[in-house]
Design an enzyme around this catalytic site. Sequence first.
Site, short mmCIF file in Angstrom:
data_model
loop_
_atom_site.label_atom_id
_atom_site.label_comp_id
_atom_site.label_asym_id
_atom_site.label_seq_id
_atom_site.Cartn_x
_atom_site.Cartn_y
_atom_site.Cartn_z
N THR A 66 41.03 32.19 31.86
CA THR A 66 40.78 31.54 32.85
C THR A 66 39.73 32.61 33.40
O THR A 66 39.39 33.22 35.26
CB THR A 66 41.49 30.97 34.20
OG1 THR A 66 42.03 31.92 34.25
CG2 THR A 66 41.89 29.84 33.83
N ARG A 124 37.49 35.33 31.59
CA ARG A 124 36.11 35.25 31.11
C ARG A 124 36.18 35.14 29.41
O ARG A 124 37.08 35.45 28.49
CB ARG A 124 35.61 36.27 31.08
CG ARG A 124 35.27 37.44 31.99
CD ARG A 124 34.05 35.77 33.31
NE ARG A 124 33.35 36.82 34.38
CZ ARG A 124 33.91 36.11 35.67
NH1 ARG A 124 35.24 34.83 35.40
NH2 ARG A 124 33.08 37.11 36.46
N ASP A 145 38.74 27.02 31.15
CA ASP A 145 38.16 27.34 32.12
C ASP A 145 36.91 28.03 31.98
O ASP A 145 35.98 27.57 32.58
CB ASP A 145 38.67 27.76 33.54
CG ASP A 145 37.73 27.76 34.79
OD1 ASP A 145 37.49 26.40 34.72
OD2 ASP A 145 37.57 28.00 35.63
N GLU A 151 29.41 29.71 27.56
CA GLU A 151 29.10 28.29 28.42
C GLU A 151 27.59 28.49 28.93
O GLU A 151 27.40 27.25 29.79
CB GLU A 151 30.70 28.83 29.37
CG GLU A 151 30.28 29.64 30.38
CD GLU A 151 31.18 30.74 31.60
OE1 GLU A 151 32.13 30.65 31.04
OE2 GLU A 151 31.16 30.33 32.56
N HIS A 194 34.40 26.13 33.77
CA HIS A 194 34.33 27.95 35.11
C HIS A 194 34.46 26.94 36.29
O HIS A 194 33.33 27.05 37.27
CB HIS A 194 33.42 29.02 34.84
CG HIS A 194 33.59 29.98 34.61
ND1 HIS A 194 32.84 30.83 34.35
CD2 HIS A 194 34.19 30.36 36.32
CE1 HIS A 194 33.54 31.94 34.84
NE2 HIS A 194 34.65 31.86 35.95
N PHE A 253 38.01 28.94 40.07
CA PHE A 253 37.64 29.48 41.25
C PHE A 253 37.24 27.88 42.34
O PHE A 253 36.75 28.83 43.95
CB PHE A 253 36.11 30.48 42.08
CG PHE A 253 35.06 29.81 41.31
CD1 PHE A 253 34.44 29.18 40.34
CD2 PHE A 253 34.10 29.34 42.29
CE1 PHE A 253 33.29 28.66 40.02
CE2 PHE A 253 32.95 29.05 42.73
CZ PHE A 253 32.66 28.45 40.80
P1 NAD Z 1 42.48 41.92 39.17
O1 NAD Z 1 41.64 43.58 38.65
O2 NAD Z 1 43.75 41.84 40.25
O3 NAD Z 1 43.18 42.16 38.25
C1 NAD Z 1 43.18 42.60 36.32
C2 NAD Z 1 44.28 43.08 36.01
O4 NAD Z 1 43.98 42.96 34.68
C3 NAD Z 1 44.84 44.75 36.81
O5 NAD Z 1 45.84 44.49 36.70
C4 NAD Z 1 44.83 45.84 35.41
O6 NAD Z 1 45.18 46.67 35.52
C5 NAD Z 1 44.39 44.63 34.44
N1 NAD Z 1 44.24 44.96 32.83
C6 NAD Z 1 42.00 45.55 32.87
N2 NAD Z 1 42.04 45.66 31.79
C7 NAD Z 1 43.43 45.61 31.46
C8 NAD Z 1 43.20 45.90 29.71
N3 NAD Z 1 43.12 46.44 28.60
N4 NAD Z 1 44.49 45.41 28.60
C9 NAD Z 1 45.87 45.21 30.44
N5 NAD Z 1 45.87 45.00 31.11
C10 NAD Z 1 44.19 45.45 31.97
O7 NAD Z 1 41.58 41.29 39.03
P2 NAD Z 1 41.98 39.31 39.36
O8 NAD Z 1 41.26 39.33 40.75
O9 NAD Z 1 42.92 39.03 39.36
O10 NAD Z 1 41.12 38.90 38.32
C11 NAD Z 1 41.24 38.60 37.06
C12 NAD Z 1 39.33 38.27 36.78
O11 NAD Z 1 39.63 36.67 36.26
C13 NAD Z 1 37.92 38.70 37.19
O12 NAD Z 1 37.63 40.28 36.63
C14 NAD Z 1 37.89 37.60 36.11
O13 NAD Z 1 36.99 38.20 35.27
C15 NAD Z 1 38.53 36.50 36.31
N6 NAD Z 1 38.58 35.07 37.65
C16 NAD Z 1 37.59 33.76 37.38
C17 NAD Z 1 37.42 33.48 38.05
C18 NAD Z 1 37.22 31.55 37.30
O14 NAD Z 1 36.88 30.76 38.28
N7 NAD Z 1 37.16 31.06 36.34
C19 NAD Z 1 37.76 33.69 39.06
C20 NAD Z 1 38.02 34.93 39.19
C21 NAD Z 1 38.51 35.88 38.43
#
Ligand code: NAD
Length: 335
Positions: free
Chosen positions: A230, A232, A256, A261, A300, A303
């Site tokens: 979910t 990217r 998702d 996409e 997608h 959210f």
């Molecule tokens: P966040 O920034 O709170 O958490 C991301 C985590 O990933 C952090 O703890 C970070 O340390 C870790 N991280 C970064 N690079 C890394 C790597 N190379 N290896 C291991 N860990 C790594 O973000 P979040 O709010 O939890 O969201 C995560 C992702 O979910 C977003 O960046 C977004 O792309 C995706 N998202 C998707 C939807 C959807 O509708 N499908 C909605 C919201 C967010």
Amino acid sequence: MSTVAFFEVEAWEEEYLANRLQGVELRFSRSALQPAHLAAMSDVEVLSIFIRSPITSNILEQIPHLRLVVTRSTGYDHIDLEACRRRGVVVCNVPRYGENTVAEHTFALILALSRNIHKAYVRTVRGDFSLHGLRGFDLKGKILGVVGTGSIGLHVIRIARGFNMEVLAYDIRPQPLLAEVLGFRYVSLEELLRESDIVTLHIPLTPATHHLMDWSKFQQMKRGAILINTARGGVVDTDALLRALDEGILSGAGLDVLEGEELIEEERALLHMPEAEEKLKAVIRAHVLLRRENVVITPHIAFNSQEALQRILDTTIENIQAFFTGAPQNVVNVP
Ligand code: NAD
């Protein structure tokens, strides 16, 4: 008066924003930002977009008075942050609108696969109530591997613990105290892939995470595991994913997000785009995935709950107001 241009907004969002954002000129568009819009944007200072409006250096050049880009998403991989920095354009996101929302959708995908909900639905609407091929498996006692323990990953862990799952996690910035409180264990990515029955991705798409799940990673996974994405599309190499499904390394996938996409809806336009061949390949891969019975795909929408959308709009309004008071918030680049 400053002009704020919103793209990818629905009618109810337009009304909500117009009632709350005063002292600025507002423009709204239902569609994503497209080249045809640019001619009328010479006076725009603030741009608010969602994920279907890529912000490139070429686009920035054509909006000369732009000072702020507010994406109504957590991820900002559709924005060229460096190009914004060079032009002194501040970029803000909505960092915490949907940790429960996306985590709940993650479990919708997990449960669809663990209990064959998608297959059962298709059969019962056709009047077929046989149980053949619909045996699922319990989540209780299974190992969930969570890659990325930020806002969403941690919420996924909370829900998983409610199902009595064991949780392994991997993050470049581990939070050992939370691991103790929530009852999970940080391990290396290799151990997580080797041990987990279900692997779920919650990392941002960055150069470091692009194709993090490549063929070498799939080869390390427990045979018969399930992958949930979910985050990217770009964090998974779709060719490698298809091969892992074909070879039985994965028994299923819940997606998702998919590489390419954004192209699926615009297949004909693809023929005229630069790098058409690569893009067509991405669309073909997506169609191959769509035809598989053990793959559940949603467009997608992780959210997309009413409550999360409301929170997104509220934070977007705050982001714009904070910028105009000289104390920008939720800034993801430093110009
Ligand atoms: P966040 O920034 O709170 O958490 C991301 C985590 O990933 C952090 O703890 C970070 O340390 C870790 N991280 C970064 N690079 C890394 C790597 N190379 N290896 C291991 N860990 C790594 O973000 P979040 O709010 O939890 O969201 C995560 C992702 O979910 C977003 O960046 C977004 O792309 C995706 N998202 C998707 C939807 C959807 O509708 N499908 C909605 C919201 C967010």
